[in-house]
Scaffold this active site. Structure first.
Site, PDB file in Angstrom:
ATOM      1  N   ALA A   1       0.863  -1.187   0.000  1.00  0.00           N
ATOM      2  CA  ALA A   1       0.000   0.000   0.000  1.00  0.00           C
ATOM      3  C   ALA A   1       0.899   1.236   0.000  1.00  0.00           C
ATOM      4  O   ALA A   1       0.797   2.125   0.846  1.00  0.00           O
ATOM      5  CB  ALA A   1      -0.971  -0.004   1.179  1.00  0.00           C
TER       6      ALA A   1
ATOM      7  N   HIS B   1       3.143   4.571  -0.617  1.00  0.00           N
ATOM      8  CA  HIS B   1       2.888   6.003  -0.793  1.00  0.00           C
ATOM      9  C   HIS B   1       4.234   6.713  -0.841  1.00  0.00           C
ATOM     10  O   HIS B   1       5.295   6.061  -0.792  1.00  0.00           O
ATOM     11  CB  HIS B   1       1.995   6.526   0.342  1.00  0.00           C
ATOM     12  CG  HIS B   1       2.472   6.171   1.721  1.00  0.00           C
ATOM     13  ND1 HIS B   1       3.654   6.643   2.236  1.00  0.00           N
ATOM     14  CD2 HIS B   1       1.947   5.360   2.677  1.00  0.00           C
ATOM     15  CE1 HIS B   1       3.831   6.174   3.462  1.00  0.00           C
ATOM     16  NE2 HIS B   1       2.809   5.371   3.746  1.00  0.00           N
TER      17      HIS B   1
ATOM     18  N   GLY C   1       5.944   8.224   1.263  1.00  0.00           N
ATOM     19  CA  GLY C   1       6.870   7.938   2.373  1.00  0.00           C
ATOM     20  C   GLY C   1       7.736   6.733   2.051  1.00  0.00           C
ATOM     21  O   GLY C   1       8.959   6.749   2.264  1.00  0.00           O
ATOM     22  N   HIS C   2       7.112   5.677   1.521  1.00  0.00           N
ATOM     23  CA  HIS C   2       7.879   4.492   1.127  1.00  0.00           C
ATOM     24  C   HIS C   2       8.857   4.838  -0.010  1.00  0.00           C
ATOM     25  O   HIS C   2      10.004   4.386  -0.016  1.00  0.00           O
ATOM     26  CB  HIS C   2       6.949   3.387   0.626  1.00  0.00           C
ATOM     27  CG  HIS C   2       5.955   2.889   1.643  1.00  0.00           C
ATOM     28  ND1 HIS C   2       4.610   3.152   1.556  1.00  0.00           N
ATOM     29  CD2 HIS C   2       6.118   2.135   2.765  1.00  0.00           C
ATOM     30  CE1 HIS C   2       3.983   2.575   2.571  1.00  0.00           C
ATOM     31  NE2 HIS C   2       4.867   1.965   3.323  1.00  0.00           N
TER      32      HIS C   2
ATOM     33  N   GLN D   1       2.582  -9.295  13.527  1.00  0.00           N
ATOM     34  CA  GLN D   1       2.663  -8.003  14.213  1.00  0.00           C
ATOM     35  C   GLN D   1       1.287  -7.370  14.420  1.00  0.00           C
ATOM     36  O   GLN D   1       1.194  -6.256  14.928  1.00  0.00           O
ATOM     37  CB  GLN D   1       3.610  -7.052  13.482  1.00  0.00           C
ATOM     38  CG  GLN D   1       3.110  -6.520  12.156  1.00  0.00           C
ATOM     39  CD  GLN D   1       4.206  -5.750  11.423  1.00  0.00           C
ATOM     40  OE1 GLN D   1       5.196  -6.306  10.968  1.00  0.00           O
ATOM     41  NE2 GLN D   1       4.047  -4.443  11.329  1.00  0.00           N
TER      42      GLN D   1
ATOM     43  N   GLY E   1      11.504   4.406   8.217  1.00  0.00           N
ATOM     44  CA  GLY E   1      11.009   5.762   8.372  1.00  0.00           C
ATOM     45  C   GLY E   1      10.953   6.189   9.833  1.00  0.00           C
ATOM     46  O   GLY E   1      10.586   5.393  10.706  1.00  0.00           O
TER      47      GLY E   1
ATOM     48  N   LYS F   1       8.755   7.976  10.881  1.00  0.00           N
ATOM     49  CA  LYS F   1       7.322   7.907  11.171  1.00  0.00           C
ATOM     50  C   LYS F   1       7.030   6.847  12.238  1.00  0.00           C
ATOM     51  O   LYS F   1       6.221   7.044  13.128  1.00  0.00           O
ATOM     52  CB  LYS F   1       6.593   7.598   9.858  1.00  0.00           C
ATOM     53  CG  LYS F   1       5.207   7.035   9.961  1.00  0.00           C
ATOM     54  CD  LYS F   1       4.220   8.103  10.289  1.00  0.00           C
ATOM     55  CE  LYS F   1       2.775   7.641  10.243  1.00  0.00           C
ATOM     56  NZ  LYS F   1       2.518   6.227  10.255  1.00  0.00           N
TER      57      LYS F   1
ATOM     58  N   SER G   1       0.505   7.703   5.615  1.00  0.00           N
ATOM     59  CA  SER G   1       0.375   6.375   6.203  1.00  0.00           C
ATOM     60  C   SER G   1      -0.554   5.555   5.327  1.00  0.00           C
ATOM     61  O   SER G   1      -1.532   6.084   4.781  1.00  0.00           O
ATOM     62  CB  SER G   1      -0.226   6.488   7.611  1.00  0.00           C
ATOM     63  OG  SER G   1      -0.694   5.219   8.039  1.00  0.00           O
TER      64      SER G   1
HETATM   65  P1  AMP Z   1       4.817   0.124   6.472  1.00  0.00           P
HETATM   66  O1  AMP Z   1       4.554  -0.329   5.056  1.00  0.00           O
HETATM   67  O2  AMP Z   1       3.758   0.995   7.025  1.00  0.00           O
HETATM   68  O3  AMP Z   1       5.227  -1.011   7.366  1.00  0.00           O
HETATM   69  O4  AMP Z   1       6.091   1.047   6.375  1.00  0.00           O
HETATM   70  C1  AMP Z   1       7.277   0.616   5.744  1.00  0.00           C
HETATM   71  C2  AMP Z   1       8.356   1.634   6.017  1.00  0.00           C
HETATM   72  O5  AMP Z   1       7.962   2.900   5.512  1.00  0.00           O
HETATM   73  C3  AMP Z   1       8.625   1.807   7.522  1.00  0.00           C
HETATM   74  O6  AMP Z   1      10.027   1.924   7.717  1.00  0.00           O
HETATM   75  C4  AMP Z   1       7.914   3.097   7.819  1.00  0.00           C
HETATM   76  O7  AMP Z   1       8.473   3.804   8.901  1.00  0.00           O
HETATM   77  C5  AMP Z   1       8.120   3.872   6.521  1.00  0.00           C
HETATM   78  N1  AMP Z   1       7.125   4.931   6.421  1.00  0.00           N
HETATM   79  C6  AMP Z   1       5.782   4.826   6.583  1.00  0.00           C
HETATM   80  N2  AMP Z   1       5.192   6.028   6.488  1.00  0.00           N
HETATM   81  C7  AMP Z   1       6.191   6.921   6.248  1.00  0.00           C
HETATM   82  C8  AMP Z   1       6.232   8.334   6.058  1.00  0.00           C
HETATM   83  N3  AMP Z   1       5.133   9.080   6.091  1.00  0.00           N
HETATM   84  N4  AMP Z   1       7.439   8.914   5.838  1.00  0.00           N
HETATM   85  C9  AMP Z   1       8.578   8.163   5.819  1.00  0.00           C
HETATM   86  N5  AMP Z   1       8.607   6.835   5.988  1.00  0.00           N
HETATM   87  C10 AMP Z   1       7.429   6.216   6.203  1.00  0.00           C
END
Ligand code: AMP
Length: 280
Positions: A32, A34, A36-37, A61, A147, A149, A185
């Site tokens: 998913a 965005h 940030g990734h 998790q 991140g 975040k 997010s």
């Molecule tokens: P997730 O897919 O939510 O598990 O996130 C994967 C990686 O992307 C993790 O290291 C998160 O911290 C990072 N991440 C998620 N949201 C953001 C964001 N807004 N800015 C930077 N990194 C992010």
């Protein structure tokens, strides 16, 4: 871009990169994707010869009453984004591949893993540490990108890398935000337009605390009061935690200092959101 679904294929592909003398950067995700990734992918590309990303919604998790089943899964779109960012390898295993029948070994980061989200979501960081340790063993990257975040996750993983002697560097990238301050997010997709507006009080509260600190307030109780006051502007936003802690140990401070982590988690409707900032 190669999409690999077995541990064996991923291991072989990563080994070939290392044998070729190229450095490997790993970006673990739950998909998913965005911006940030994508910022993590770009950081990896700037620091490593080859970038691998993983897409795995890790069941261990999620708590029993959490959103594992409904977590957004947008695999084709994710792959298109990663391809256009010149990612070489995508590791996308099924849960049975990562956790074959009888799997019973876990990684528990005691103490740090029980604080903030670890306190609100018992077992969450055990699942995170276990899956990330597995990904590190499978890919053996030179650097892994996470991140800010998910700041508590960073604290847990830094501790795990140190304690278990993983031979890699953990790189932390800044939080990407919408222009109005909302931290990006995957879970923002759950929010209605109205809830999305309400969710802005999270970043407002962090800004209020940072501003009060910069204005000279060092007392944590008063700083947190300023943050709670900002969140109270939206009565339908329920605080899970709001804390000022040491980013290494996640233990609370009574007096704020530069480098302290200000972290918030709150429910907006049925969606749990997190955000944080570092005091400067
Ligand atoms: P997730 O897919 O939510 O598990 O996130 C994967 C990686 O992307 C993790 O290291 C998160 O911290 C990072 N991440 C998620 N949201 C953001 C964001 N807004 N800015 C930077 N990194 C992010």
């Amino acid at each position: 871009m190669q999409v690999l679904i077995t541990v064996q294929e991923m291991r072989a592909a990563c080994r070939a990169i290392r044998r070729n003398g190229q450095s490997l950067g790993l970006v673990p995700t739950m998909g998913a994707l965005h911006a940030g990734h994508i910022a993590l992918v770009r950081a990896a590309r700037s620091q490593c010869d080859v970038v691998a990303a993983s897409i795995f919604v890790n069941p261990t998790q999620f708590g029993p009453n959490e959103d594992f089943a409904k977590y957004p899964r947008t695999f084709e779109q994710d792959c298109a984004m990663l391809r256009s960012e010149s990612v070489a390898l995508v590791f996308a295993p099924q849960p049975e591949e990562m956790y074959p029948t009888g799997a019973s070994t876990i990684v528990e980061v005691e103490g740090v893993g029980d604080r903030l989200d670890g306190a609100s979501r018992p077992g969450h960081f055990r699942g995170v540490a276990t899956v990330v340790a597995k990904l590190f063993h499978i890919a053996a990257p030179d650097k892994a990108f996470f991140g800010q975040k998910d700041a508590a996750q960073v604290a847990v993983l830094r501790r795990m890398v140190r304690d278990l002697n993983f031979d890699l560097e953990l790189i932390v990238c800044p939080t990407m935000r919408e222009p109005d301050g909302l931290a990006l997010s995957s879970r923002n997709r759950y929010l209605s337009a109205e809830q999305r507006t309400r969710a802005l009080v999270l970043s407002s509260a962090l800004n209020a605390i940072s501003a009060a600190y910069r204005a000279g307030q060092k007392d944590v109780a008063r700083l947190l009061e300023a943050g709670r006051h900002a969140i109270a502007a939206e009565p339908e936003v329920r605080i899970d935690y709001l804390a000022i802690v040491d980013w290494d140990t996640l233990m609370p401070f009574t007096e704020a200092r530069a480098g302290a982590l200000v972290a918030v988690a709150a429910h907006v409707g049925s969606t749990r959101l997190i955000d944080n900032t570092i005091l400067e």
